[in-house]
Structures are given as C-alpha cells and as structure tokens.
Design a protein around this motif. Structure first.
Motif, PDB file in Angstrom:
ATOM      1  N   LEU A 504     -57.328-119.745  53.732  1.00  0.00           N
ATOM      2  CA  LEU A 504     -56.182-120.387  54.380  1.00  0.00           C
ATOM      3  C   LEU A 504     -55.227-119.359  54.963  1.00  0.00           C
ATOM      4  N   ALA A 505     -55.055-118.221  54.283  1.00  0.00           N
ATOM      5  CA  ALA A 505     -54.172-117.178  54.808  1.00  0.00           C
ATOM      6  C   ALA A 505     -54.740-116.590  56.094  1.00  0.00           C
ATOM      7  N   ILE A 506     -56.048-116.333  56.112  1.00  0.00           N
ATOM      8  CA  ILE A 506     -56.676-115.809  57.332  1.00  0.00           C
ATOM      9  C   ILE A 506     -56.545-116.807  58.467  1.00  0.00           C
ATOM     10  N   GLN A 507     -56.766-118.071  58.172  1.00  0.00           N
ATOM     11  CA  GLN A 507     -56.689-119.096  59.202  1.00  0.00           C
ATOM     12  C   GLN A 507     -55.281-119.205  59.770  1.00  0.00           C
ATOM     13  N   SER A 508     -54.278-119.160  58.912  1.00  0.00           N
ATOM     14  CA  SER A 508     -52.898-119.296  59.387  1.00  0.00           C
ATOM     15  C   SER A 508     -52.425-118.046  60.127  1.00  0.00           C
ATOM     16  N   ASN A 509     -52.850-116.855  59.688  1.00  0.00           N
ATOM     17  CA  ASN A 509     -52.395-115.627  60.335  1.00  0.00           C
ATOM     18  C   ASN A 509     -53.106-115.381  61.661  1.00  0.00           C
ATOM     19  N   VAL A 510     -54.398-115.675  61.710  1.00  0.00           N
ATOM     20  CA  VAL A 510     -55.134-115.449  62.947  1.00  0.00           C
ATOM     21  C   VAL A 510     -54.750-116.462  64.009  1.00  0.00           C
ATOM     22  N   GLY A 511     -54.455-117.663  63.591  1.00  0.00           N
ATOM     23  CA  GLY A 511     -54.060-118.694  64.545  1.00  0.00           C
ATOM     24  C   GLY A 511     -55.210-119.455  65.153  1.00  0.00           C
ATOM     25  N   LEU A 512     -56.376-119.408  64.522  1.00  0.00           N
ATOM     26  CA  LEU A 512     -57.539-120.149  65.008  1.00  0.00           C
ATOM     27  C   LEU A 512     -57.750-121.385  64.165  1.00  0.00           C
ATOM     28  N   SER A 513     -58.456-122.340  64.750  1.00  0.00           N
ATOM     29  CA  SER A 513     -58.796-123.533  63.996  1.00  0.00           C
ATOM     30  C   SER A 513     -59.867-123.194  62.966  1.00  0.00           C
ATOM     31  N   ARG A 514     -60.034-124.089  62.022  1.00  0.00           N
ATOM     32  CA  ARG A 514     -61.002-123.842  60.962  1.00  0.00           C
ATOM     33  C   ARG A 514     -62.416-123.732  61.518  1.00  0.00           C
ATOM     34  N   ARG A 515     -62.737-124.595  62.464  1.00  0.00           N
ATOM     35  CA  ARG A 515     -64.086-124.560  63.029  1.00  0.00           C
ATOM     36  C   ARG A 515     -64.316-123.285  63.834  1.00  0.00           C
ATOM     37  N   SER A 516     -63.314-122.860  64.615  1.00  0.00           N
ATOM     38  CA  SER A 516     -63.463-121.615  65.381  1.00  0.00           C
ATOM     39  C   SER A 516     -63.591-120.420  64.447  1.00  0.00           C
ATOM     40  N   LEU A 517     -62.823-120.427  63.361  1.00  0.00           N
ATOM     41  CA  LEU A 517     -62.922-119.327  62.400  1.00  0.00           C
ATOM     42  C   LEU A 517     -64.291-119.297  61.735  1.00  0.00           C
ATOM     43  N   GLU A 518     -64.856-120.460  61.453  1.00  0.00           N
ATOM     44  CA  GLU A 518     -66.200-120.513  60.883  1.00  0.00           C
ATOM     45  C   GLU A 518     -67.229-119.944  61.853  1.00  0.00           C
ATOM     46  N   GLN A 519     -67.093-120.311  63.127  1.00  0.00           N
ATOM     47  CA  GLN A 519     -68.041-119.794  64.115  1.00  0.00           C
ATOM     48  C   GLN A 519     -67.944-118.280  64.244  1.00  0.00           C
ATOM     49  N   LEU A 520     -66.713-117.754  64.298  1.00  0.00           N
ATOM     50  CA  LEU A 520     -66.546-116.304  64.400  1.00  0.00           C
ATOM     51  C   LEU A 520     -67.084-115.591  63.169  1.00  0.00           C
ATOM     52  N   SER A 521     -66.868-116.188  62.002  1.00  0.00           N
ATOM     53  CA  SER A 521     -67.378-115.556  60.779  1.00  0.00           C
ATOM     54  C   SER A 521     -68.898-115.537  60.756  1.00  0.00           C
ATOM     55  N   VAL A 522     -69.526-116.615  61.212  1.00  0.00           N
ATOM     56  CA  VAL A 522     -70.990-116.651  61.247  1.00  0.00           C
ATOM     57  C   VAL A 522     -71.525-115.607  62.231  1.00  0.00           C
ATOM     58  N   LEU A 523     -70.888-115.501  63.417  1.00  0.00           N
ATOM     59  CA  LEU A 523     -71.326-114.502  64.389  1.00  0.00           C
ATOM     60  C   LEU A 523     -71.122-113.081  63.864  1.00  0.00           C
ATOM     61  N   ALA A 524     -69.964-112.826  63.253  1.00  0.00           N
ATOM     62  CA  ALA A 524     -69.700-111.486  62.720  1.00  0.00           C
ATOM     63  C   ALA A 524     -70.684-111.136  61.604  1.00  0.00           C
ATOM     64  N   ALA A 525     -70.970-112.102  60.728  1.00  0.00           N
ATOM     65  CA  ALA A 525     -71.931-111.842  59.649  1.00  0.00           C
ATOM     66  C   ALA A 525     -73.324-111.558  60.208  1.00  0.00           C
ATOM     67  N   GLY A 526     -73.722-112.309  61.229  1.00  0.00           N
ATOM     68  CA  GLY A 526     -75.032-112.063  61.828  1.00  0.00           C
ATOM     69  C   GLY A 526     -75.130-110.685  62.461  1.00  0.00           C
ATOM     70  N   MET A 527     -74.090-110.259  63.176  1.00  0.00           N
ATOM     71  CA  MET A 527     -74.106-108.933  63.793  1.00  0.00           C
ATOM     72  C   MET A 527     -74.113-107.835  62.734  1.00  0.00           C
ATOM     73  N   LEU A 528     -73.330-108.005  61.676  1.00  0.00           N
ATOM     74  CA  LEU A 528     -73.313-107.007  60.613  1.00  0.00           C
ATOM     75  C   LEU A 528     -74.660-106.929  59.903  1.00  0.00           C
ATOM     76  N   LYS A 529     -75.302-108.074  59.687  1.00  0.00           N
ATOM     77  CA  LYS A 529     -76.615-108.061  59.051  1.00  0.00           C
ATOM     78  C   LYS A 529     -77.632-107.313  59.906  1.00  0.00           C
ATOM     79  N   LEU A 530     -77.622-107.595  61.206  1.00  0.00           N
ATOM     80  CA  LEU A 530     -78.552-106.894  62.094  1.00  0.00           C
ATOM     81  C   LEU A 530     -78.287-105.395  62.091  1.00  0.00           C
ATOM     82  N   THR A 531     -77.007-105.002  62.089  1.00  0.00           N
ATOM     83  CA  THR A 531     -76.662-103.582  62.044  1.00  0.00           C
ATOM     84  C   THR A 531     -77.133-102.943  60.749  1.00  0.00           C
ATOM     85  N   LEU A 532     -76.944-103.634  59.630  1.00  0.00           N
ATOM     86  CA  LEU A 532     -77.379-103.085  58.345  1.00  0.00           C
ATOM     87  C   LEU A 532     -78.897-102.926  58.299  1.00  0.00           C
ATOM     88  N   ILE A 533     -79.626-103.892  58.830  1.00  0.00           N
ATOM     89  CA  ILE A 533     -81.089-103.794  58.839  1.00  0.00           C
ATOM     90  C   ILE A 533     -81.542-102.605  59.687  1.00  0.00           C
TER      91      ILE A 533
END
Length: 816
Positions: A504-533
C-alpha cells in the motif's frame, strides 16, 4: 567579563577579524586557482583513432608470440576493450559531422557546367565584335549565375566531407581489426585450455607410474621441507621485528564478525521448528540470510588476513598463490555449506526451499559437506604442488586420488537417492511410476562419474579434475540463481499483489493504480529473471575462458565447414542455426505462457483478446526464430525467395489445405469474429471456443467433448455466435392455455411471472405474443432477455416450472 561589558569595541574587533580571514581566504583561493594547471583539451576524433590504431597494432604484434599464457591473453583482452571503445566514441563524434556536411551540401546549388565551344563556329577575327550569345529556347528558365562565394563554400564543404568520411572508413576498419583481434584472443585462450585439458599423462593404474612416484618422492619431500623452512624463517624474522602484530587486526575483526554472526544471525534468520507452513517469501528470506550470514564474515576475514600477510611480506614468491588458494577454498567451503543449509534445511522440512524427503535432504547435505571438504583439499594440494614444483608422477597420483575420492563419495550418495518407494501393483493394475525431480540429476551425476573415472583411467587427469571442479561450480551457481529467482519472484513479482503495508505504501507513493503496479511488477520480475539466468549462464562458462562477447563468435567457429562441389556446408552453422531456432522458439513459448498465465490476467482485456495477443506473439516468435536461424545459415531474402518459389509448387499441389487453414486462423485472430470463450454453433455441434491454433479451432461442447473444426470451415462456412455482440440474449417459452381463459389476463400473468424472476432483464422488458389458435389451446410466446446468455437455459427452466404451477392452480391448462 570586562570585554563583554563593552559590546561595541568587541563587535568591531570581531568584524575586522572575520573580514581579514575572508580576504585571506580569497587570496589563497585565487593563488590556488592560478597554480592549478588548466585541464587538458579533449582529444579530437583523429587523435583517438590514431591512439587506438597504435594500441591495436601493439596487441596484434604481441599475439604473434608463441609463449603467451592465459594470463597474458586475458591482459591483452583487457587492453583491447578500451581501444575499441575509443574507436566507437570517435565514430559517434564523426557521424553527426557527416550528416551535417551532407545536409549543407544538399542545400548548396551545384556548380553550373560550362558550355563547350561549338566546333563548327570559326573563331572571330582580331578586332571583330564578339558574336551575340545564343538565345535561350522558348519557355526555358534562365540559368541563375553561380556566386563565387557559394562555389568556394561548396568546394570547402566537399573537401571537409571527404576528409571526415575517410576518418569514418578508417574507424570502421579499426572496429573490424578489433573484432578480429577479439576472435583471435578467444581462439588462443580456448586452444590453451584444450591443450591443457587434453594433455595426457601416464594412467594411475600403470605400475610404472607408481615406481616413478616412489623414486621422486624424496625430492618432492625435500622441496616441501625447504618451502616450510623458508616460510618459518620469514615468520621468525617478522616476529622479531614486531610486524607480525599487524595480523592481530584481521584476526580480531574476523573473530568479532564470527561472534557477532553467532549472536545476531539466530535472531534474524531463526527458523521456528513449530511453524507448520511458513510463506515461501519468509523461507527464501531466511535462507538468503543464512547463506550470506554464514559466508560474509569468513570472506571478510580471509580478505583482511591476505592483505595483512602481504603487507608484512609474509607471502614471498611461491607462498602467495598457496595462501590465496587456501583462503579462497575455505571461503568456498563455508559458502557451499551455508547455501546447502539454506536450500535443503535437513532438520526442518517446513523451511525447505526445494521440496524433498527428509532422508534425501540429509543425504544431499552430507554430500555437499564431503565434496566441499574434498575440493578444499584438492585446491590446497594443487597449489602446494605448484609451489613446490612437484614431479609429474606425484602430481598425477595426487590429483587422481582426490578426483576419485570426490566421484566415489558422490556415487555412494547418489545410490541412495531413489524416488519414494511405491507399491508395484494397485487395485487397477500395474503401477506406472511417476517422474521424480531428482531423476535427471541422478542421471547427470552418474554420467559425470563415468566421465571422470574414464578420464582418470585413460590418463586424462587434468580433464577429470576440470570436470569435477566445473560440476561443483555449476551446482553452486545453479543454487545461487535458484535462490535469487525465488527471491525476485516472491518480492518484486508478488509483493504488490498483497494487501500489506509495504504494498500500500508503494502504491500510494508511486501514484499508480493497483492493476498498473501489478503489471509493472510482473514485467520487472520477468526482466530480472531473464538477466539472472543469463548471468548464471555466463558464470558457468567463465572457467572455459568464455566472455559475453565471445559466445556467438566461439559458437560460429566451433566446427570447420567442408565444401562439396561449389556448395560450402558448415556443420557449425547448421548447429548454430538449429540452436538459435530452438532457443528463440523456446523463449517465445516461455514468454507466451507468461503472457497467458501471468501478465494478461492482470489486464482488463477480455479472454478472446488475450488469446489473440498470445497467439499472435507465438506466430511472430516462430517467424523470428526461423528468420534468425536462416540468417545463421547465410540465407538472405533473395535465397529465401528462391526457396519459397521452389516450395510454392509443392504448396500448390499438396499443402494448400494447410496454408488455407493457417491463413484462416490469422483472419480469425485479426477480425475476432470468433474469440476464445464465445458460444458458437457450427452445423449440429455447439459449445464454447477454447482455443484457436494454427490449423484448427477447438470447441468444447456442453457434454465436455472436444470438437476440432478446421479454420477454413469457420471462415467460409456459416457460424452462429451467441456472444459476438455481447453476452445478453433472449429465450422463448411457448405456452398453450385453454380457450376458457381470458387472453388479456393470461398475458399479464406471464409478464408478471417473468418480471418477478431476478435474472430476467428489465430492459428490454418481457413480452407476450399470441401466436396461434390450436385445436384445444390458445398458443402464446413469452420472450425474455437475460444479461448472460449462458444462464438462459437455467432461467428458462425455472420460469417454465413457475408458469406450470400457476396454470395448474388456475385450471388453465388445455384439455387433453
């Protein structure tokens, strides 16, 4: 106190002092600024290219030496990168100048071509008037005169452009030279590694080797004794001059860190034995803390101790590599055991990161301890053999014994890693064993054991030791990447989805909706996973001397092609093309599954559009994989067109049905006349569309049967789609009543019963139509609308029961 009673004199005195100090400071700063040399001007592009040329020529000259070692090649590779980067920087500076000069020249009018004198016209006699200039043809525009300054400017710009283009060509040639040098260095390093690994020595099973080792043993022991005496003598000198006291600092720091870790680590990474099902995030955080907390103090202590030993000259000559190997091996063993404890948790199955049985976890933990300890001894003994210049028989026997000890201990543990025992027979017949996660690992382990034993038996001891070390290194890298991937998934990938304070703190400070924050988190996690591999892949290849810039060139030059007639067939090109196609296609399928299962569900798109996006991405990935694979084979667009022209004959004869269905599938995905989840009627079959693939569309009927319909039938045939324009729909109930019933009263009754049902839509309202007069009944049609046509059957049934009860209670049923 008397001074402060007179504020005015004291204030003036302080003001004067401050002013003097300020003036003095300004004088010193000005003098310092004048004494500082002016910064050197930035080198021009030509200067950078000249310096890079000198460096590349020096590296090329150095590569012609025949006594280069791997460390020399690595140093040349490090010197090569700054030169190549300097060339790229110079080209980046020159490119805007080229574009600017070309644009300026395009704006300048070209110089007019001078008209040649006519050969037929005779020269004018002396003193005669000059003939008049020929008149311009009718309708032709007069040629404007070329100004002298414009022509001069054009010549200057053209000369400058020629010079800059020459510099660009020179820079591109230097880039080609740098690429060739990079390939040459990589090839030389791989050749050195291959020669070192494939160097054959006498087999340890040869009795002559043991006899030679017994003969050379006294000399090796004397060398070891001399090394120990030298170090003892140096240590005695450092004790006498008092410099050995410097070792107290790293030892005290290391002891303090170990004590702090023993006191603090249980509080931070405590595993509650009574916890039945801790979250995976908590498990991976605790495991990461255990791995880092158990390793960092030892690593810091080893680093400080090595610097202290080097600082007081306790590691002269051959002792420095030995001490370095000992400290690295100790840190490695500590990290291996801590990482294994974090992943396996042998005594606490609830905190285990990898699901397995308790006995398997304990055996794997024991295997890690045994292999790490033996590898510690292996590294130290290797360094000791190098420091004492041990004889070849002693070196071969020692390394063979250590490699065999590691593989035999691994074989003993692997023999006990079996899948859970099952009953051989069940009530329904013979039992088919399920696949277990450790099956492929056990097969790979046994394969490595066979390779090491075979290499030792045939005399390839260096290869056997390298395989052992590489297997241990790959296992450790895999464990680290597994923990890192799990940590990324449970933090970045899933944290914004939870209703926690941090989310909730991240959502309120970033200023994005919950769904947009979920999408960004999924994309960021996918990119980080590919980088780690990718990082893990490069770390596994690091012992082979392979760097990130060497992977593709090394793969291309792995095998030598051969020529048949005028056609050159390169096995490496074929293998690389096949691997490229498989890798890109596999990555496409992985991203496609990620889109379908993870990312697209977080959007507000309907299921049909999600399926279209995922399927279209699969098509694009397939074509991209094919294009890159053909590019690796050297097939350009012209060659592809020739092949396509040859295949068009076969397509016209035998593949037209497949192509028709494929194109029809693309039309369905583009027009979206039929989407996944739609309720369609095709011929005598109806059901929900579950999948639109390349060749056919899968429809699941209400009986849970799958109907496979070719895509061409859906495009060219008649298809009824209940959900094409929305999910609302209409159903009809036919009602027959006795002639004795009042028709208006029956109409109002049917309408009221329909309106009373909660699932019947109020808009459009239910309507009743008198459709005919039968022999014994008056026939009505009741039309009702529902918001979801999928519920029409249930609503129609419930409303029919209600109407039947009302007709019976009013005695309105027609006579039989």
């Amino acid at each position: 106190m008397g001074l402060f009673r007179h504020g005015l004199p004291v204030g003036r005195w302080l003001s004067g002092l401050c002013a003097g100090l300020l003036a003095l400071g300004l004088v010193f700063s000005a003098a310092h600024a004048q004494s500082q040399p002016e910064p050197a001007p930035a080198p021009s592009a030509q200067e950078m290219l000249d310096r890079a040329k000198q460096e590349l020529d020096r590296i090329e000259t150095s590569l012609r030496r025949s006594d280069l070692q791997d460390s020399d090649l690595a140093r040349l590779r490090e010197d090569l990168e700054p030169a190549a980067e300097s060339v790229s920087t110079a080209l980046a500076q020159l490119q805007p100048r080229v574009e600017s000069l070309r644009a300026r020249l395009a704006q300048l009018a070209p110089a007019p071509s001078a008209a040649a004198p006519s050969a037929a016209a005779p020269p004018a006699p002396p003193g005669a008037a000059a003939p008049p200039a020929p008149a311009a043809p009718p309708g032709a525009a007069p040629t404007p005169p070329q100004p002298a300054d414009a022509a001069t400017d054009r010549e200057a710009r053209q000369a400058e452009l020629t010079q800059v283009e020459e510099q660009v060509r020179f820079g591109n040639a230097l880039l080609v030279q740098a690429g060739q040098l990079r390939s040459t260095i990589a090839d030389a390093r791989r050749a050195l590694l291959t020669n070192r690994l494939l160097a054959r020595s006498p087999s340890p099973f040869n009795p002559a080797l043991w006899a030679d080792a017994w003969t050379s043993l006294p000399r090796d022991l004397r060398a070891l004794t001399v090394l120990a005496k030298d170090w003892a003598a140096i240590t005695g000198e450092r004790i006498r001059d008092g410099r050995v006291v410097a070792l107290a600092v790293p030892l005290a720091v290391g002891l303090g860190l170990l004590l702090l870790g023993r006191w603090l680590l249980p509080h931070i990474t405590r595993r509650d034995p009574e916890a039945a099902n801790p979250s995976r995030l908590r498990r991976v955080l605790v495991g990461t803390g255990i791995a880092l907390g158990g390793t960092v103090p030892v690593a810091i202590t080893a680093l400080l101790l090595y610097f202290a030993l080097s600082g007081i000259d306790l590691l002269p000559g051959r002792l420095a590599p030995l001490a370095r190997a000992i400290l690295i091996a100790v840190t490695f063993v500590t990290f291996a055991r801590a990482l294994a404890d974090a992943c396996f948790a042998p005594d606490l199955p609830a905190w285990r990161l990898i699901p397995m049985e308790d006995a398997t976890a304990r055996r794997l933990m024991a295997l890690v301890g045994i292999v790490a300890t033996l590898l510690l001894i292996h590294i130290i003994v290797d360094a000791l053999l190098e420091a004492t210049s041990a004889s070849l028989p002693i070196t071969v026997l020692t390394r063979s014994a250590l490699a065999m000890a590691i593989v035999l201990s691994t074989a003993i543990v692997l023999s006990h890693l079996r899948a859970p025992d099952r009953e051989a027979e069940t009530a329904l017949g013979p039992y088919v064993p399920e696949s277990h996660w450790n099956g492929p690992l056990r097969m790979l382990g046994w394969l490595l054991i066979v390779i090491v034993i075979g290499a030792v038996a045939t005399g390839y001891v260096a290869l056997a030791g390298f395989v052992v070390r590489q297997a241990v290194w790959a296992a450790m890298v895999a464990g680290v990447i597994f923990v890192a991937l799990t940590l990324v998934e449970r933090t970045i990938g899933e944290l914004p989805r939870r209703n926690t304070r941090m989310a909730l703190a991240i959502q309120s400070n970033v200023g994005l909706s919950r769904r947009s924050l979920e999408q960004l988190s999924v994309l960021a996690a996918g990119m980080l996973k590919l980088t780690l591999i990718l990082v893990g892949f490069l770390m596994v290849l690091a012992p082979f001397g392979v760097e990130s810039n060497d992977i593709i060139p090394a793969a291309r030059q792995a095998l030598v092609g051969f020529t048949v007639g005028e056609v050159t067939i390169s096995i490496s090109a074929v293998l690389i093309a096949l691997a490229t196609f498989v890798l890109i296609l596999g990555a496409t399928r992985g991203v496609q599954r990620w889109l379908t299962a993870t990312f697209l569900p977080t959007t507000e798109l309907d299921p049909g559009l999600r399926n279209s996006i995922a399927t279209a991405f699969g098509y694009l990935g397939f074509f991209a994989a094919a294009a890159f694979g053909l590019a690796q084979l050297g097939l350009g667009l012209q060659n592809v067109a020739i092949v396509a022209g040859a295949l068009s004959v076969g397509i016209g004869f035998g593949l037209q049905s497949i192509v028709n269905n494929f194109v029809s599938g693309l039309i369905l995905l583009w027009e979206r006349s039929i989407r996944v989840g739609d309720w369609v009627v095709v011929g005598t079959e109806q059901g929900y569309v579950r999948r639109i693939s390349v060749r056919a569309t899968e429809i699941e009927t209400f009986d849970r049967a799958a109907v496979i319909v070719p895509n061409s039938n859906l495009v060219s045939g008649v298809v009824k789609n209940w959900l094409h324009n929305g999910r609302s729909g209409r159903f009809t109930i036919k009602v027959g009543v006795s002639y004795t019933v009042d028709a208006d009263e029956m109409r109002d009754l049917l309408v009221s019963l329909a309106e009373a049902h909660p699932d019947v839509a109020a808009e459009p309202p239910p309507r009743v139509f008198l459709t005919g007069f039968g022999e014994k009944s008056v026939d009505f049609d009741l039309h009702c609308y529902v918001a979801d046509v999928g519920t029409a059957g249930r609503v129609k049934s419930e409303l029919s029961f209600t109407i039947l009860r009302e007709l019976k209670s009013r005695d309105a049923l027609p006579p039989r």
